[in-house]
Design an enzyme around this catalytic site. Structure first.
Site, PDB file in Angstrom:
ATOM      1  N   SER A 178     -14.551   6.569  -5.125  1.00 48.66           N
ATOM      2  CA  SER A 178     -14.663   7.774  -3.994  1.00 48.66           C
ATOM      3  C   SER A 178     -13.452   8.474  -4.018  1.00 48.66           C
ATOM      4  O   SER A 178     -13.248   9.669  -3.489  1.00 48.66           O
ATOM      5  CB  SER A 178     -15.007   7.376  -2.521  1.00 48.66           C
ATOM      6  OG  SER A 178     -13.967   6.729  -2.065  1.00 48.66           O
TER       7      SER A 178
ATOM      8  N   LYS B 146      -9.582   7.055   2.967  1.00 49.70           N
ATOM      9  CA  LYS B 146     -10.147   8.252   2.863  1.00 49.70           C
ATOM     10  C   LYS B 146      -9.197   9.262   3.289  1.00 49.70           C
ATOM     11  O   LYS B 146      -8.107   9.039   4.003  1.00 49.70           O
ATOM     12  CB  LYS B 146     -11.275   8.525   3.722  1.00 49.70           C
ATOM     13  CG  LYS B 146     -12.616   7.425   3.386  1.00 49.70           C
ATOM     14  CD  LYS B 146     -13.331   8.076   2.186  1.00 49.70           C
ATOM     15  CE  LYS B 146     -14.542   7.468   1.651  1.00 49.70           C
ATOM     16  NZ  LYS B 146     -14.246   6.087   1.233  1.00 49.70           N
TER      17      LYS B 146
END
Length: 221
Positions: free
Chosen positions: A132, A172
């Site tokens: 990701s 993230k």
């Protein structure tokens, strides 16, 4: 810590130094045996003794290859290792993809990043797992240096976050607006995740990235 705290035989000192010379890559029993011209069963005996003293990390499993690393005490005991900068613990993996189980178990210790990053005591390493964050060059198998902190991050920082179930962690981009936090990936295949700010536990922020096969990249000055 000094040598007087440990009653090691000369051969145990030799084995400990050989493990230290292997550095962050670790040493195998077969490599130590060949390097020191000592039968593997004897190497294993010395390693078990050093492990029991807390100087090495060694998971001895029959007929399986096990790498040996110095522990923090082992690093600090050897002058040739102790002067190579701050010791960073590797605390397992972090998801750059689907969240994975959070852990604080120390897998091993590494040194040698002081010349690349402003490493401080308390910082730690995590191995990236998932895709990701590939958009910023963080690939699965790379490592990220985390600086612990419970303060609210700034928008745009890459953070280590424990998700509401308190058992999964992810890496993230952080964006918070009116107490709603959006965790963004750097890969369009992974959609944003949204939570109320009080649902999340921030464990730290990324201060550096070490690529295993790609160019190293620094995130903070």
């Amino acid at each position: 810590m000094n040598r007087e705290h440990f009653e090691l035989t000369p051969r145990q000192w030799d084995v400990l130094r050989a493990v230290g010379q292997a550095g962050n890559s670790g040493a195998s029993t077969s490599a130590l045996s060949a390097q020191m011209n000592i039968p593997r069963q004897n190497i294993r005996k010395y390693l078990l003794a050093l492990r029991d003293l807390g100087l090495i990390k060694y998971n001895a499993i029959e007929r399986q290859r096990a790498l040996v690393y110095l522990t923090e005490n082992g690093f600090n005991l050897l002058p040739e290792c102790a002067d190579k900068g701050i010791l960073l613990p590797l605390l397992g993996s972090v998801a750059a993809g689907r969240p994975i189980a959070a852990t604080s178990e120390i897998e091993r210790y590494v040194r040698g990043f002081n010349d690349l990053f402003n490493v401080k005591e308390g910082d730690f390493l995590l191995k990236i797992q998932g895709r990701s964050m590939e958009g910023v060059g963080m690939y699965s198998g790379d490592f990220v240096i985390i600086r612990p902190g419970l303060n609210t991050p700034n928008n745009g920082e890459i953070v280590l976050v424990i998700l509401p179930d308190s058992q999964t962690a992810t890496l993230k981009y952080w964006h918070c607006k009116e107490r709603i936090v959006t965790l963004h990936s750097a890969n369009p295949d992974f959609p944003p995740m949204q939570y109320m700010i009080e649902e999340l536990e921030v464990r730290g922020r990324a201060i550096g990235h070490i690529g295993t096969e790609r160019q190293r990249k620094r995130y903070l000055n």
